[in-house]
Design a protein around this motif. Structure first.
Motif, PDB file in Angstrom:
ATOM      1  N   LYS A 283       0.860  -1.204  -0.015  1.00  0.00           N
ATOM      2  CA  LYS A 283       0.139  -0.021   0.131  1.00  0.00           C
ATOM      3  C   LYS A 283       0.869   1.304  -0.304  1.00  0.00           C
ATOM      4  N   ALA A 284       1.883   1.193   0.784  1.00  0.00           N
ATOM      5  CA  ALA A 284       2.764   2.432   0.928  1.00  0.00           C
ATOM      6  C   ALA A 284       3.415   2.547  -0.515  1.00  0.00           C
ATOM      7  N   TYR A 285       3.942   1.356  -1.096  1.00  0.00           N
ATOM      8  CA  TYR A 285       4.508   1.548  -2.345  1.00  0.00           C
ATOM      9  C   TYR A 285       3.569   2.166  -3.251  1.00  0.00           C
ATOM     10  N   GLY A 286       2.311   1.766  -3.436  1.00  0.00           N
ATOM     11  CA  GLY A 286       1.306   1.854  -4.377  1.00  0.00           C
ATOM     12  C   GLY A 286       1.116   3.580  -4.205  1.00  0.00           C
ATOM     13  N   LEU A 287       0.997   4.090  -2.819  1.00  0.00           N
ATOM     14  CA  LEU A 287       0.768   5.466  -2.820  1.00  0.00           C
ATOM     15  C   LEU A 287       1.921   6.328  -3.176  1.00  0.00           C
ATOM     16  N   LEU A 288       3.075   5.832  -2.932  1.00  0.00           N
ATOM     17  CA  LEU A 288       4.402   6.608  -3.448  1.00  0.00           C
ATOM     18  C   LEU A 288       4.291   6.557  -4.907  1.00  0.00           C
ATOM     19  N   LYS A 289       4.021   5.562  -5.577  1.00  0.00           N
ATOM     20  CA  LYS A 289       4.032   5.468  -7.050  1.00  0.00           C
ATOM     21  C   LYS A 289       3.098   6.272  -7.773  1.00  0.00           C
ATOM     22  N   SER A 290       1.834   6.457  -7.034  1.00  0.00           N
ATOM     23  CA  SER A 290       0.702   7.217  -7.659  1.00  0.00           C
ATOM     24  C   SER A 290       1.035   8.764  -7.439  1.00  0.00           C
ATOM     25  N   GLN A 291       1.652   9.104  -6.390  1.00  0.00           N
ATOM     26  CA  GLN A 291       2.178  10.618  -5.986  1.00  0.00           C
ATOM     27  C   GLN A 291       3.153  10.864  -7.080  1.00  0.00           C
ATOM     28  N   GLN A 292       4.310   9.921  -7.469  1.00  0.00           N
ATOM     29  CA  GLN A 292       5.115  10.047  -8.381  1.00  0.00           C
ATOM     30  C   GLN A 292       4.794  10.398  -9.620  1.00  0.00           C
ATOM     31  N   GLU A 293       3.470   9.369  -9.986  1.00  0.00           N
ATOM     32  CA  GLU A 293       2.842   9.553 -11.409  1.00  0.00           C
ATOM     33  C   GLU A 293       2.027  10.822 -11.435  1.00  0.00           C
ATOM     34  N   GLU A 294       1.765  11.530 -10.472  1.00  0.00           N
ATOM     35  CA  GLU A 294       0.980  12.683 -10.417  1.00  0.00           C
ATOM     36  C   GLU A 294       2.174  13.912 -10.434  1.00  0.00           C
ATOM     37  N   GLN A 295       3.068  13.860  -9.932  1.00  0.00           N
ATOM     38  CA  GLN A 295       4.153  14.588 -10.334  1.00  0.00           C
ATOM     39  C   GLN A 295       4.661  14.902 -11.574  1.00  0.00           C
ATOM     40  N   LEU A 296       4.852  13.598 -12.385  1.00  0.00           N
ATOM     41  CA  LEU A 296       5.289  13.417 -13.813  1.00  0.00           C
ATOM     42  C   LEU A 296       4.212  14.022 -14.768  1.00  0.00           C
ATOM     43  N   ASN A 297       2.787  13.449 -14.227  1.00  0.00           N
ATOM     44  CA  ASN A 297       1.501  14.005 -15.190  1.00  0.00           C
ATOM     45  C   ASN A 297       1.507  15.658 -15.124  1.00  0.00           C
ATOM     46  N   SER A 298       2.196  16.270 -14.042  1.00  0.00           N
ATOM     47  CA  SER A 298       2.075  17.745 -13.889  1.00  0.00           C
ATOM     48  C   SER A 298       3.191  18.303 -14.794  1.00  0.00           C
ATOM     49  N   ILE A 299       4.272  17.464 -14.821  1.00  0.00           N
ATOM     50  CA  ILE A 299       5.327  17.985 -15.700  1.00  0.00           C
ATOM     51  C   ILE A 299       4.867  17.730 -17.335  1.00  0.00           C
ATOM     52  N   ASN A 300       4.236  16.648 -17.680  1.00  0.00           N
ATOM     53  CA  ASN A 300       3.946  16.313 -18.812  1.00  0.00           C
ATOM     54  C   ASN A 300       2.746  17.646 -19.197  1.00  0.00           C
ATOM     55  N   GLU A 301       1.933  17.953 -18.312  1.00  0.00           N
ATOM     56  CA  GLU A 301       1.312  18.968 -18.750  1.00  0.00           C
ATOM     57  C   GLU A 301       1.892  20.323 -19.211  1.00  0.00           C
ATOM     58  N   ALA A 302       2.788  20.524 -18.651  1.00  0.00           N
ATOM     59  CA  ALA A 302       3.846  21.834 -18.770  1.00  0.00           C
ATOM     60  C   ALA A 302       4.298  21.701 -19.959  1.00  0.00           C
ATOM     61  N   PHE A 303       4.857  20.524 -20.537  1.00  0.00           N
ATOM     62  CA  PHE A 303       5.275  20.305 -21.820  1.00  0.00           C
ATOM     63  C   PHE A 303       4.279  20.375 -22.867  1.00  0.00           C
ATOM     64  N   LEU A 304       3.070  19.936 -22.585  1.00  0.00           N
ATOM     65  CA  LEU A 304       1.694  20.085 -23.236  1.00  0.00           C
ATOM     66  C   LEU A 304       1.664  21.532 -23.904  1.00  0.00           C
ATOM     67  N   SER A 305       1.458  22.238 -22.777  1.00  0.00           N
ATOM     68  CA  SER A 305       1.315  23.645 -23.005  1.00  0.00           C
ATOM     69  C   SER A 305       2.389  24.639 -23.489  1.00  0.00           C
ATOM     70  N   ASP A 306       3.438  24.057 -23.603  1.00  0.00           N
ATOM     71  CA  ASP A 306       4.939  24.832 -23.916  1.00  0.00           C
ATOM     72  C   ASP A 306       4.367  25.090 -25.442  1.00  0.00           C
TER      73      ASP A 306
END
Length: 146
Positions: free
Chosen positions: A9-32
């Motif tokens: 569960k802790a690992y899953g939460l960590l991975k989902s948080q990382q994925e959210e961070q990477l998604n926000s970076i992806n959004e920045a690249f999409l709007s660039d």
């Protein structure tokens, strides 16, 4: 993170948080506007995110030397420590950093510069596409024998 979460569960939460961070970076690249003319940018970013998360061994959102080593070994291209260091400095721009951030990774993959790691990852993807089209050889019969 939930303080009561343990193990998977802790690992899953960590991975989902990382994925959210990477998604926000992806959004920045999409709007660039710099990448506005890039073909199929959203699917490329999704593929890069999955590759990046797969080789983030330290789960800190960065690919370290061991993650890079594992990535290349998995592709069948084992490299020496010195070659790995050279690749890493090429990706991060010559600084003495020991990790590749997701921004550095995306800049390398979407940029015009031909880094060695970029070429390896591109050809690895092309090899997988070619493997899908190959059919198994036809069955041999006794009449085919010499």
């Amino acid at each position: 993170m939930d303080n009561n979460a343990q193990g998977g569960k802790a690992y899953g939460l960590l991975k989902s948080q990382q994925e959210e961070q990477l998604n926000s970076i992806n959004e920045a690249f999409l709007s660039d506007p710099q990448y506005a003319e890039e073909e199929d940018l959203s699917s490329k970013l999704e593929m890069f995110k999955k590759k990046y998360m797969e080789f983030d061994l330290n789960d800190k959102g960065e690919i370290d030397l061991m993650g890079l080593k594992r990535m290349l070994e998995k592709l069948g291209l084992a490299k020496t420590h010195l070659e790995l260091k050279k690749m890493m400095s090429e990706v991060v721009g010559g600084t003495s950093k020991d990790t590749i951030s997701y921004n550095d990774f995306l800049n390398m993959m979407l940029g015009k510069r031909n880094a060695i790691l970029k070429l390896i990852l591109m050809f690895e993807g092309m090899g997988k596409e070619q493997d899908k089209d190959v059919a198994p050889p036809p069955r041999k019969t006794f009449s085919d024998l010499p």
